[in-house]
Motif scaffolding. Structure first.
Motif, PDB file in Angstrom:
ATOM      1  N   ARG A  51      -2.944  13.858  -6.323  1.00  0.00           N
ATOM      2  CA  ARG A  51      -1.694  13.454  -5.672  1.00  0.00           C
ATOM      3  C   ARG A  51      -1.858  13.413  -4.155  1.00  0.00           C
ATOM      4  N   MET A  52      -2.560  14.400  -3.631  1.00  0.00           N
ATOM      5  CA  MET A  52      -2.783  14.439  -2.194  1.00  0.00           C
ATOM      6  C   MET A  52      -3.618  13.234  -1.751  1.00  0.00           C
ATOM      7  N   HIS A  53      -4.618  12.887  -2.527  1.00  0.00           N
ATOM      8  CA  HIS A  53      -5.439  11.723  -2.211  1.00  0.00           C
ATOM      9  C   HIS A  53      -4.598  10.451  -2.246  1.00  0.00           C
ATOM     10  N   ALA A  54      -3.767  10.325  -3.272  1.00  0.00           N
ATOM     11  CA  ALA A  54      -2.928   9.130  -3.387  1.00  0.00           C
ATOM     12  C   ALA A  54      -1.879   9.079  -2.286  1.00  0.00           C
ATOM     13  N   GLY A  55      -1.439  10.235  -1.822  1.00  0.00           N
ATOM     14  CA  GLY A  55      -0.410  10.251  -0.799  1.00  0.00           C
ATOM     15  C   GLY A  55      -0.928  10.070   0.611  1.00  0.00           C
ATOM     16  N   THR A  56      -2.219  10.266   0.823  1.00  0.00           N
ATOM     17  CA  THR A  56      -2.732  10.173   2.194  1.00  0.00           C
ATOM     18  C   THR A  56      -3.497   8.878   2.459  1.00  0.00           C
ATOM     19  N   LYS A  57      -4.409   8.534   1.596  1.00  0.00           N
ATOM     20  CA  LYS A  57      -5.286   7.387   1.896  1.00  0.00           C
ATOM     21  C   LYS A  57      -4.521   6.062   1.985  1.00  0.00           C
TER      22      LYS A  57
ATOM     23  N   GLY B 169      -1.425   1.809   4.856  1.00  0.00           N
ATOM     24  CA  GLY B 169      -0.204   1.016   4.748  1.00  0.00           C
ATOM     25  C   GLY B 169       0.645   1.107   6.003  1.00  0.00           C
ATOM     26  N   LEU B 170       0.783   2.316   6.539  1.00  0.00           N
ATOM     27  CA  LEU B 170       1.555   2.470   7.764  1.00  0.00           C
ATOM     28  C   LEU B 170       0.892   1.747   8.929  1.00  0.00           C
TER      29      LEU B 170
ATOM     30  N   LEU C 150       0.827  -1.209   0.000  1.00  0.00           N
ATOM     31  CA  LEU C 150       0.000   0.000   0.000  1.00  0.00           C
ATOM     32  C   LEU C 150       0.861   1.259   0.000  1.00  0.00           C
ATOM     33  N   CYS C 151       1.947   1.260   0.757  1.00  0.00           N
ATOM     34  CA  CYS C 151       2.852   2.415   0.749  1.00  0.00           C
ATOM     35  C   CYS C 151       3.503   2.579  -0.628  1.00  0.00           C
ATOM     36  N   LEU C 152       3.821   1.479  -1.281  1.00  0.00           N
ATOM     37  CA  LEU C 152       4.379   1.554  -2.628  1.00  0.00           C
ATOM     38  C   LEU C 152       3.366   2.119  -3.616  1.00  0.00           C
ATOM     39  N   THR C 153       2.118   1.692  -3.518  1.00  0.00           N
ATOM     40  CA  THR C 153       1.100   2.244  -4.422  1.00  0.00           C
ATOM     41  C   THR C 153       0.872   3.723  -4.157  1.00  0.00           C
ATOM     42  N   ALA C 154       0.992   4.155  -2.907  1.00  0.00           N
ATOM     43  CA  ALA C 154       0.869   5.584  -2.600  1.00  0.00           C
ATOM     44  C   ALA C 154       1.995   6.366  -3.268  1.00  0.00           C
ATOM     45  N   ALA C 155       3.201   5.847  -3.205  1.00  0.00           N
ATOM     46  CA  ALA C 155       4.338   6.529  -3.834  1.00  0.00           C
ATOM     47  C   ALA C 155       4.179   6.578  -5.350  1.00  0.00           C
ATOM     48  N   ILE C 156       3.724   5.496  -5.936  1.00  0.00           N
ATOM     49  CA  ILE C 156       3.511   5.473  -7.386  1.00  0.00           C
ATOM     50  C   ILE C 156       2.407   6.455  -7.774  1.00  0.00           C
ATOM     51  N   GLY C 157       1.350   6.515  -6.964  1.00  0.00           N
ATOM     52  CA  GLY C 157       0.262   7.445  -7.236  1.00  0.00           C
ATOM     53  C   GLY C 157       0.709   8.891  -7.172  1.00  0.00           C
TER      54      GLY C 157
END
Length: 106
Positions: free
Chosen positions: A37-43, A48-49, A20-27
């Motif tokens: 980008r903000m949505h991909a970086g937060t949700k 994931g954390l 999940l953290c990897l998908t956030a970074a890719i997003g």
């Protein structure tokens, strides 16, 4: 036997949280405008954390470690929505518009 089950559950949580953290970074890298980008970086990053913390907690199982893991999770849950709201407010006040979506295949 129970320790082995908890270790395997911890491993699964660590792997899912890492994905999940990897998908956030890719997003964050792939999406074009600030809001997506903000949505991909937060949700997915927060979930994931939390999964990673759960996996570490299942592996360590000591009182002091669990207390620290709970504090980290709580502070993450308290700060990420506030930071995302402040970034969105700053974007709205500066008049940032949504950019055009990237062309297919880009």
């Amino acid at each position: 036997m129970l320790e082995q089950v908890l270790d395997i559950a911890g491993l699964v949580c660590l792997l899912l949280g890492s994905l999940l953290c990897l998908t956030a970074a890719i997003g964050v890298l792939r999406f074009g405008d600030l809001l997506t980008r903000m949505h991909a970086g937060t949700k997915p990053q927060v979930l994931g954390l939390l999964l990673v913390l759960l996996g570490v907690g299942l592996r360590l199982r000591t009182g002091i470690d669990m207390g620290m893991i709970v504090l980290i999770g709580l502070f993450q849950l308290l700060t990420v929505p506030v930071a995302a709201q402040l970034v969105a407010r700053a974007a709205a006040r500066t008049g940032q518009k949504r950019s055009e979506p990237p062309p297919p295949g880009a």
